[in-house]
Design an enzyme around this catalytic site. Structure first.
Site, PDB file in Angstrom:
ATOM      1  N   PRO A  69      -0.492  -7.469   4.032  1.00 22.11           N
ATOM      2  CA  PRO A  69      -1.808  -7.477   4.717  1.00 22.11           C
ATOM      3  C   PRO A  69      -2.377  -6.059   4.771  1.00 22.11           C
ATOM      4  CG  PRO A  69      -0.106  -8.521   6.073  1.00 22.11           C
ATOM      5  CD  PRO A  69       0.592  -7.841   4.937  1.00 22.11           C
ATOM      6  N   GLU A  70      -3.589  -5.901   4.315  1.00 20.67           N
ATOM      7  CA  GLU A  70      -4.256  -4.603   4.388  1.00 20.67           C
ATOM      8  C   GLU A  70      -5.334  -4.690   5.470  1.00 20.67           C
ATOM      9  OE1 GLU A  70      -4.367  -1.846   1.652  1.00 20.67           O
ATOM     10  OE2 GLU A  70      -3.423  -2.878  -0.023  1.00 20.67           O
ATOM     11  N   HIS A  99      11.418 -18.488   9.988  1.00 19.69           N
ATOM     12  CA  HIS A  99      10.526 -17.328   9.889  1.00 19.69           C
ATOM     13  C   HIS A  99       9.421 -17.324  10.941  1.00 19.69           C
ATOM     14  CE1 HIS A  99      12.682 -16.767   6.206  1.00 19.69           C
ATOM     15  NE2 HIS A  99      12.084 -17.770   5.598  1.00 19.69           N
ATOM     16  N   ARG A 154       9.900 -11.451   6.003  1.00 23.05           N
ATOM     17  CA  ARG A 154      10.679 -10.223   5.759  1.00 23.05           C
ATOM     18  C   ARG A 154      10.916  -9.407   7.030  1.00 23.05           C
ATOM     19  NH1 ARG A 154       9.126  -7.216   0.351  1.00 23.05           N
ATOM     20  NH2 ARG A 154      10.987  -6.104   0.989  1.00 23.05           N
ATOM     21  N   ARG A 164      -5.866  21.296  -0.756  1.00 23.78           N
ATOM     22  CA  ARG A 164      -4.856  20.250  -0.972  1.00 23.78           C
ATOM     23  C   ARG A 164      -4.706  19.969  -2.456  1.00 23.78           C
ATOM     24  NH1 ARG A 164      -4.549  15.655   3.696  1.00 23.78           N
ATOM     25  NH2 ARG A 164      -3.184  14.714   2.180  1.00 23.78           N
TER      26      ARG A 164
END
Ligand code: ZN
Length: 271
Positions: free
Chosen positions: A2-3, A91, A110, A152
Site C-alpha cells: 500500500p502506498e 491473517h 505478512r 546532495r
C-alpha cells in the site's frame, strides 16, 4: 505494497463510518505485528470515541481525545469494514467494533503492519518526528526541495523516496513522476535546478492525485467487501514497462537498479 494513495483511500473510506463513533470492543487475535501490539491497547481504546482520522505519510492516525491510535498497513495490510462481521479468517489479526455495529477488521498476511498507542504529543513519536512534509503541503514547494537538496549527490529518485525530504513518494510514484517531469532518475539531486523541481513537484502531485481519484472509485465497495483491496492499476508510463515502447516517443523503456529497487525510465524523454 500500500502506498500513499491506498492509505488515503482507506482513510476516506473509514471517515464516515468511524468518526464520532465509540469503540465498544477491541479484539486482538495476534499481537505479533511489526512491533508487538501494546498489552494495554484494548483497555486504552475501549469506550473511547474516535474524534478524527488523519493521515501522516502512510500512517493512519485515529484521534481519540488527546491520544492517538496509529495504524500502518505494512507490506500487505488492509483494514475493511463490515456491518455484519463474517467468521474470522487466517491473517485477520484484530477487530475494532464500533457502537454502530460496524466492525473494522485488519488483515495482514505478512504482519509487517503496526498498531500502536501514542500519548500526546503524537508528532513527537520517533516514527513521526523525522518525517518530511506531505507532498500536497503548500510548504513543500520547489524552493524547499531545491534548498534541501543542495550539495546532495544522491540520485534524484532516491532523494524523492527519502521520507526526510518529502513523505509518501514510493517506488511506483517516483518512477512515474520523474517520467512526467522529463527528469532522468539517476541525476544527482544537487544538480537539479529550481524550475525542474517545480515541474517535478507538479508531476508528483498529479500522479498521486490521479491514483487517489482512481482509489475513490473503489470506495463504494469498501463496506462488506470480502475482496482484497487491490493496487490501483493506473496506466503507467514507465513502471513495470521495461523493454516496452515509451508511450510518448516509442523508445524502449530502460531499467536500472537504484537503492535495491527497479528504476524504469525513457532514455529519450528523460534527461
Ligand atoms: Zn520516450
Amino acid at each position: 505494497m500500500p502506498e500513499l494513495p491506498e492509505v488515503e483511500t482507506t482513510r476516506r473510506g473509514l471517515h464516515p463510518l468511524a468518526v464520532g463513533r465509540r469503540v465498544v470492543a477491541t479484539r486482538i487475535y495476534d499481537r505479533r505485528l511489526r512491533w508487538p501490539v501494546p498489552a494495554a491497547l484494548e483497555k486504552n481504546l475501549d469506550g473511547r470515541t474516535i474524534d478524527a482520522i488523519d493521515r501522516r505519510s502512510k500512517y493512519l492516525l485515529f484521534r481519540v481525545g488527546p491520544d492517538t491510535l496509529l495504524l500502518h498497513l505494512g507490506m500487505t495490510g488492509s483494514l475493511r469494514a463490515f456491518t455484519s462481521a463474517p467468521p474470522r479468517m487466517a491473517h485477520d489479526h484484530f477487530d475494532i467494533v464500533l457502537d454502530s455495529g460496524v466492525t473494522l477488521r485488519y488483515r495482514d498476511p505478512r504482519r509487517f503492519g503496526a498498531l500502536l498507542w501514542l500519548r500526546p504529543p503524537a508528532d513527537a513519536h520517533p516514527l513521526l518526528a523525522s518525517l518530511g512534509p506531505e507532498p500536497f503541503d503548500p510548504a513543500c514547494d520547489a524552493a524547499y526541495l531545491w534548498g534541501a537538496t543542495r550539495r546532495r549527490t544522491a540520485a534524484i529518485k532516491l532523494a524523492l523516496m527519502d521520507n526526510r525530504l518529502v513523505v509518501g513518494v514510493g517506488n511506483i510514484y517516483a518512477n512515474e513522476s520523474l517520467f512526467r517531469a522529463g527528469i532522468r532518475p539517476t541525476i544527482a539531486a544537487g544538480r537539479l535546478t529550481k524550475p525542474r523541481f517545480s515541474r517535478l513537484l507538479v508531476a508528483v502531485r498529479e500522479t498521486l492525485a490521479d491514483a487517489i481519484a482512481k482509489g475513490g472509485s473503489t470506495l463504494r465497495d469498501y463496506v462488506d467487501s470480502r475482496g482484497e483491496p487491490g493496487y490501483f492499476q493506473l496506466d503507467y508510463y514507465v513502471y513495470g514497462r521495461e523493454g516496452l515502447p515509451c508511450r510518448i516517443c516509442g523508445t524502449a523503456i530502460k531499467s536500472v537498479r537504484q537503492g535495491g529497487r527497479a528504476t524504469t525510465y525513457c532514455p529519450r524523454c528523460q534527461h
